[in-house]
Structures are given as structure tokens and as C-alpha cells.
Design a protein around this motif. Structure first.
Motif, PDB file in Angstrom:
ATOM      1  N   LEU A 227       0.835  -1.194   0.000  1.00 29.33           N
ATOM      2  CA  LEU A 227       0.000   0.000   0.000  1.00 29.33           C
ATOM      3  C   LEU A 227       0.872   1.247   0.000  1.00 29.33           C
ATOM      4  CD1 LEU A 227      -2.814   1.258   0.140  1.00 29.33           C
ATOM      5  CD2 LEU A 227      -2.715   1.036   2.655  1.00 29.33           C
ATOM      6  N   GLU A 228       1.936   1.242   0.808  1.00 24.32           N
ATOM      7  CA  GLU A 228       2.832   2.392   0.858  1.00 24.32           C
ATOM      8  C   GLU A 228       3.513   2.595  -0.489  1.00 24.32           C
ATOM      9  OE1 GLU A 228       5.495   1.676   4.034  1.00 24.32           O
ATOM     10  OE2 GLU A 228       4.004   2.043   5.624  1.00 24.32           O
ATOM     11  N   GLU A 229       3.946   1.508  -1.089  1.00 26.78           N
ATOM     12  CA  GLU A 229       4.602   1.630  -2.391  1.00 26.78           C
ATOM     13  C   GLU A 229       3.619   2.165  -3.428  1.00 26.78           C
ATOM     14  OE1 GLU A 229       6.233  -2.138  -3.368  1.00 26.78           O
ATOM     15  OE2 GLU A 229       7.894  -2.005  -1.927  1.00 26.78           O
ATOM     16  N   SER A 230       2.405   1.759  -3.341  1.00 23.19           N
ATOM     17  CA  SER A 230       1.402   2.227  -4.299  1.00 23.19           C
ATOM     18  C   SER A 230       1.146   3.716  -4.115  1.00 23.19           C
ATOM     19  CB  SER A 230       0.092   1.448  -4.118  1.00 23.19           C
ATOM     20  OG  SER A 230       0.303   0.080  -4.364  1.00 23.19           O
ATOM     21  N   ILE A 231       1.068   4.175  -2.831  1.00 18.31           N
ATOM     22  CA  ILE A 231       0.827   5.597  -2.583  1.00 18.31           C
ATOM     23  C   ILE A 231       2.006   6.415  -3.075  1.00 18.31           C
ATOM     24  CG2 ILE A 231       0.566   7.301  -0.738  1.00 18.31           C
ATOM     25  CD1 ILE A 231      -0.981   5.130   0.832  1.00 18.31           C
ATOM     26  N   THR A 232       3.203   5.912  -2.839  1.00 16.76           N
ATOM     27  CA  THR A 232       4.409   6.622  -3.275  1.00 16.76           C
ATOM     28  C   THR A 232       4.414   6.772  -4.784  1.00 16.76           C
ATOM     29  OG1 THR A 232       5.632   5.742  -1.376  1.00 16.76           O
ATOM     30  CG2 THR A 232       6.917   6.605  -3.216  1.00 16.76           C
ATOM     31  N   GLN A 233       4.064   5.725  -5.484  1.00 17.24           N
ATOM     32  CA  GLN A 233       4.050   5.782  -6.949  1.00 17.24           C
ATOM     33  C   GLN A 233       2.964   6.733  -7.452  1.00 17.24           C
ATOM     34  OE1 GLN A 233       3.668   1.785  -8.373  1.00 17.24           O
ATOM     35  NE2 GLN A 233       5.789   1.201  -7.780  1.00 17.24           N
ATOM     36  N   VAL A 234       1.827   6.782  -6.740  1.00 16.09           N
ATOM     37  CA  VAL A 234       0.749   7.697  -7.157  1.00 16.09           C
ATOM     38  C   VAL A 234       1.193   9.127  -6.960  1.00 16.09           C
ATOM     39  CG1 VAL A 234      -1.590   8.477  -6.609  1.00 16.09           C
ATOM     40  CG2 VAL A 234      -1.094   6.021  -6.810  1.00 16.09           C
ATOM     41  N   GLU A 235       1.872   9.394  -5.851  1.00 17.55           N
ATOM     42  CA  GLU A 235       2.350  10.753  -5.592  1.00 17.55           C
ATOM     43  C   GLU A 235       3.368  11.162  -6.640  1.00 17.55           C
ATOM     44  OE1 GLU A 235       3.817  10.647  -1.643  1.00 17.55           O
ATOM     45  OE2 GLU A 235       1.822  10.785  -0.704  1.00 17.55           O
ATOM     46  N   LYS A 236       4.228  10.252  -6.992  1.00 12.98           N
ATOM     47  CA  LYS A 236       5.218  10.576  -8.023  1.00 12.98           C
ATOM     48  C   LYS A 236       4.533  10.901  -9.332  1.00 12.98           C
ATOM     49  CE  LYS A 236       9.099   7.897  -6.206  1.00 12.98           C
ATOM     50  NZ  LYS A 236      10.024   6.769  -6.430  1.00 12.98           N
ATOM     51  N   ILE A 237       3.531  10.161  -9.668  1.00 22.58           N
ATOM     52  CA  ILE A 237       2.826  10.404 -10.933  1.00 22.58           C
ATOM     53  C   ILE A 237       2.107  11.744 -10.879  1.00 22.58           C
ATOM     54  CG2 ILE A 237       0.929   9.572 -12.395  1.00 22.58           C
ATOM     55  CD1 ILE A 237       1.718   6.723 -11.544  1.00 22.58           C
ATOM     56  N   ALA A 238       1.501  12.044  -9.704  1.00 21.63           N
ATOM     57  CA  ALA A 238       0.787  13.319  -9.572  1.00 21.63           C
ATOM     58  C   ALA A 238       1.765  14.487  -9.590  1.00 21.63           C
ATOM     59  CB  ALA A 238      -0.027  13.326  -8.274  1.00 21.63           C
ATOM     60  N   GLY A 239       2.939  14.343  -8.943  1.00 27.75           N
ATOM     61  CA  GLY A 239       3.930  15.403  -8.931  1.00 27.75           C
ATOM     62  C   GLY A 239       4.503  15.645 -10.309  1.00 27.75           C
ATOM     63  N   SER A 240       4.690  14.614 -11.061  1.00 34.28           N
ATOM     64  CA  SER A 240       5.234  14.780 -12.413  1.00 34.28           C
ATOM     65  C   SER A 240       4.233  15.475 -13.324  1.00 34.28           C
ATOM     66  CB  SER A 240       5.612  13.408 -12.992  1.00 34.28           C
ATOM     67  OG  SER A 240       4.441  12.593 -13.103  1.00 34.28           O
ATOM     68  N   LYS A 241       2.968  15.295 -13.116  1.00 35.05           N
ATOM     69  CA  LYS A 241       1.952  15.944 -13.939  1.00 35.05           C
ATOM     70  C   LYS A 241       1.787  17.403 -13.550  1.00 35.05           C
ATOM     71  CE  LYS A 241      -0.806  11.912 -15.129  1.00 35.05           C
ATOM     72  NZ  LYS A 241      -2.132  11.276 -15.056  1.00 35.05           N
ATOM     73  N   ALA A 242       2.002  17.742 -12.225  1.00 34.48           N
ATOM     74  CA  ALA A 242       1.860  19.116 -11.789  1.00 34.48           C
ATOM     75  C   ALA A 242       3.041  19.927 -12.318  1.00 34.48           C
ATOM     76  CB  ALA A 242       1.809  19.168 -10.263  1.00 34.48           C
TER      77      ALA A 242
END
Length: 242
Positions: A227-242
Motif C-alpha cells: 500500500l505504501e509503495e502504491s501511494i508513493t508511486q501515485v504521488e510521483k505520478i501526480a507530482g510529475s503531472k503538476a
């Protein structure tokens, strides 16, 4: 016919009146036959010619000699009373004349029939001879065609040897082909067995891995880590789009 041998004995004298009576009867019968013959309308030349033709012999001289000899013999026998001319003699002469006429009339048809039969047999024999000659000629021709039989036999023997050799080679190749097919069949069976074993092992390994993963997913620590790895990957994807 009355052919009697009479001797000079006294017994012959006793029968002379009877013989004289028979002789007179025969003379009367002869005169009667002569009279009846004269009544018929027959040419003297043809009658004489027919009588001459009826006599034995090939020429007129021989026929005259035969008639003279017969007349002399008859005169001698009658004069010596060895032969008695009576009605039985007339019957004999009539029978002889009738038989001679029958023989003369039947001679030509019989000769024609015999000639025809002989011609038929001759034609059959000639045909058989021609057929036999043709058969012999055909046989000679057939034998003549076989004059090269030795060379032909040698050639056929060589050909048979070559054929036997080729058949042996063909049989050997056939055996090799059958052996190769048998080996290939065995190898194919081994390959199929190994493939089935490998597939079975892979299916077992896959089932084991699936069961292990399922068991690991039930672990809370692993679940929180995922779950933590999934959240980390989602944040990375969201940060890259911002």
C-alpha cells in the motif's frame, strides 16, 4: 444244268432214249426263243455288235478264238455225250444272260460311284498333305526364329542378375527406411513424454507460485508495504503531472 459224265458202259445205252427226248425238247425251246427274238424289231448290226461286245477278249481275233474254242468244246462234249443239252441248260443260259445284262448295266454306275469315291478320298488326302506341309513349314519357321536362343538366354540371365541385385538393394533400403521410421517413432515418443513431464512440472510450479503469492498477500506487513509503495508511486505520478 445237267452235266453228266456218261461212259461207254451198257448203262449209258439205257438212258439214251430219255436223253434224246430231252434233246428234242431243248431244240424246240431254242426254236421258240429264236422265233420270239425275230419278232422284236432289233437291227441285225446292233445285235451282232452287242453279242461281239459281250464276248471276252480285247480284239476281234481273240473273241473269234474264244467262240471257236467254246463251240469246239461244246461239240466235243455233246458228241461224246459228256454234256447233255436240256431245259436246265436253257435256264442256265437265261440266268447267265440276265446276270450279264445286270452286270453290264450296273458297271457304269458302279464305275462312276467308285471314281467319285476315289476322287473324294484323293481330295481328302491331298488336303491333308497340304495341311501337313503347311504345319511343317510353320514349325520350321518357328524353329528358325529360335536360332538366337543362346544369346537371348544369356541376355535374359544377365538381366535377371541385375534385377536380383536391384531387388536386394531395394529391400535393404526398405529395411533401412523401416528402421529409421521406428527410431523416429521412439524418439518422438520420448520427446512427447519429456514435453508432458515439463508441462506437468511447469503447471505444478505455477500452481505453487500462485498459492505462495496468495499466502503472502494475506500477510498484513506485506499488504501495508504494498500500500505504501502504491501511494508513493501515485504521488510521483501526480507530482510529475503538476
Amino acid at each position: 444244268m445237267s452235266l453228266r459224265l456218261l461212259t461207254k458202259a451198257p448203262s449209258a445205252v439205257a438212258v439214251r432214249p430219255m436223253l434224246a427226248a430231252q434233246r428234242s425238247t431243248a431244240s424246240a425251246a431254242v426254236r421258240h426263243m429264236a422265233t420270239s427274238a425275230e419278232d422284236k424289231e432289233v437291227s441285225p448290226d446292233s445285235k451282232a455288235q452287242s453279242i461281239i461286245d459281250a464276248l471276252p477278249g480285247n480284239s476281234l481275233v481273240s473273241k473269234t478264238g474264244v467262240v471257236t474254242a467254246l463251240a469246239g468244246a461244246a461239240a466235243y462234249f455233246i458228241s461224246q455225250e459228256i454234256y447233255i443239252f436240256n431245259e436246265e441248260s436253257l435256264v442256265l443260259f437265261a440266268f447267265a444272260a440276265t446276270f450279264g445284262g445286270i452286270v453290264k448295266s450296273a458297271r457304269q454306275p458302279f464305275n462312276e460311284w467308285a471314281d467319285g469315291h476315289i476322287s473324294k478320298i484323293r481330295s481328302v488326302l491331298e488336303k491333308a498333305r497340304v495341311d501337313h506341309k503347311a504345319a511343317v513349314a510353320d514349325r520350321i519357321e518357328q524353329v528358325g526364329q529360335m536360332k538366337d536362343v543362346v544369346e537371348v538366354t544369356k541376355a535374359l540371365y544377365a538381366l535377371s542378375k541385375e534385377t536380383a541385385k536391384l531387388e536386394a538393394e531395394a529391400f535393404e533400403l526398405k529395411q533401412k527406411t523401416a528402421m529409421s521410421a521406428e527410431v523416429k517413432s521412439v524418439l518422438d515418443s520420448w520427446v512427447r513424454y519429456e514435453t508432458s513431464v515439463r508441462e506437468r512440472e511447469q503447471s505444478k510450479l505455477a500452481a505453487y507460485m500462485i498459492e505462495k503469492i496468495k499466502a503472502d498477500l494475506l500477510d498484513p506487513t506485506l499488504q501495508s508495504q504494498i500500500l505504501e509503495e502504491s501511494i508513493t508511486q501515485v504521488e510521483k505520478i501526480a507530482g510529475s503531472k503538476a
